[in-house]
Design an enzyme around this catalytic site. Structure first.
Site, PDB file in Angstrom:
ATOM      1  CG  HIS A  35      -3.282  24.455  31.842  1.00 26.96           C
ATOM      2  ND1 HIS A  35      -2.045  24.002  31.887  1.00 26.96           N
ATOM      3  CD2 HIS A  35      -4.059  22.906  30.048  1.00 26.96           C
ATOM      4  CE1 HIS A  35      -1.749  22.672  30.661  1.00 26.96           C
ATOM      5  NE2 HIS A  35      -3.386  22.729  29.558  1.00 26.96           N
ATOM      6  N   GLY A 145      -7.645  27.383  24.281  1.00 29.63           N
ATOM      7  CA  GLY A 145      -6.219  28.535  24.189  1.00 29.63           C
ATOM      8  C   GLY A 145      -6.080  28.524  23.006  1.00 29.63           C
ATOM      9  CD  GLN A 146      -4.035  32.862  18.296  1.00 32.69           C
ATOM     10  OE1 GLN A 146      -4.651  33.442  18.749  1.00 32.69           O
ATOM     11  NE2 GLN A 146      -2.833  32.390  17.075  1.00 32.69           N
ATOM     12  CD  GLN A 151      -8.652  21.421  21.942  1.00 29.90           C
ATOM     13  OE1 GLN A 151      -7.822  20.280  21.644  1.00 29.90           O
ATOM     14  NE2 GLN A 151      -8.557  21.835  22.477  1.00 29.90           N
ATOM     15  CG  MET A 182       4.434  28.571  28.843  1.00 29.81           C
ATOM     16  SD  MET A 182       3.350  28.739  30.561  1.00 29.81           S
ATOM     17  CE  MET A 182       4.841  29.580  30.543  1.00 29.81           C
ATOM     18  CB  SER A 184       1.525  19.519  29.334  1.00 31.66           C
ATOM     19  OG  SER A 184      -0.096  20.405  30.090  1.00 31.66           O
TER      20      SER A 184
END
Ligand code: AMP
Length: 282
Positions: A35, A145-146, A151, A182, A184
């Site tokens: 992020h 983000g890739q 999305q 990475m 969450s």
């Protein structure tokens, strides 16, 4: 910190009156270096950066992890101070979805396969919240983000088809030192699962080598290699291995142009996704 759409609109008007360029980084919080890399890129392109933190209920299925999803707001705000203290928008659910809310944005085509098949309402929820954030923030540019490749395809399609005046910037996937993307959701993994999870990025690296170094062009050969690498960990259940055209997300049979490999798998109850974009010269 801004918590209402009315305040956000006021902030947005002020920034535009000052001739500032607004960069939006939409997130669900539980921030990590992935992020933060989006915020750093936004800082380079825009002089008014807004990070939204909202765990969006409409993009979760009924049996998914909405209630469990980590919400460490204080930590998030502290982390954002290390990347230039952007403005932060943290609405509650009633602010984004007041009683009687009855709109859902549906993007066809690229939202259908892979995540769309396994999580049927997911991308409608994503498109709806992203459009609301675009409209409320007056963003000139938005950063994604890739890591969430599909999305990005869905958001781009919505922006193109609805002529939304927002530029989309896609930032590379940030990884842990061992290669795990990475996320969450990595917080859900036990110590041993965390060690096992690295097999996902390792399988993509293997596939990339097969394609770029060994010049293997047969999709099923590559898919089989990825599958057998992941299956070295018996506790992992593969949801899909897509080897597709990066624009249409249509499955390929032969690799002779740019290709993206999309994978999703479950380790215990934790669902992880990853991908690699491979540019080929056949
Ligand atoms: P999320 O909070 O998971 O909804 O993610 C918010 C944004 O951060 C999305 O655009 C994600 O694609 C992006 N993102 C999440 N993980 C990473 C990562 N490891 N590297 C780069 N961007 C990421």
């Amino acid at each position: 910190m801004i918590t209402t759409i009315e305040e956000l609109r006021r902030w947005s008007r002020q920034q535009h009156n000052l001739q500032k360029k607004i960069g939006l980084v939409p997130t669900m919080g539980a921030l990590h270096d992935g992020h933060l890399s989006l915020v750093k890129t936004a800082n380079q392109c825009c002089n008014a950066v807004l990070v939204s933190i909202f765990v969006n209920p409409t993009q979760f299925g009924v049996n998914e992890d909405f209630h469990q999803y980590p919400r460490p707001l204080e930590d998030d705000l502290r982390l954002l101070q290390t990347v230039g203290s952007p403005e932060v928008f943290v609405p509650n659910t009633a602010e984004m979805y007041p009683a009687g809310f009855d709109v859902s944005v549906h993007v066809g085509g690229v939202s259908q396969p892979f995540e769309g098949q396994i999580r049927p309402a997911h991308f409608d929820g994503v498109a709806t919240i992203v459009l609301k954030l675009f409209l409320a923030s007056g963003a000139d540019t938005a950063f994604f983000g890739q890591k969430d490749f599909q999305q990005v395809c869905v958001v781009r399609k919505m922006v193109d088809d609805l002529n939304i005046p927002v530029e989309i910037v896609v930032c590379p996937t940030i990884r842990e030192p061992d290669g795990l993307a990475m996320s969450s959701r990595n917080k859900y993994l036990s110590k041993s699962q965390r060690l096992q999870a690295v097999v996902l990025s390792q399988s993509l690296t293997l596939a990339e080598k097969m394609i770029t170094d060994e010049k293997i062009r047969d999709v099923e050969t590559v898919r089989q290699k990825i599958r057998s690498k992941i299956e070295t960990v018996p506790d992992i259940k593969i949801d899909y291995i897509g080897i597709v055209d990066p624009k249409t997300l249509h499955e390929l049979t032969t690799i002779n142009s740019d290709t993206v490999i999309l994978i999703a798998a479950k380790i215990g109850t934790t669902r992880l996704i990853d991908n690699v974009l491979i540019t080929t010269t056949s």
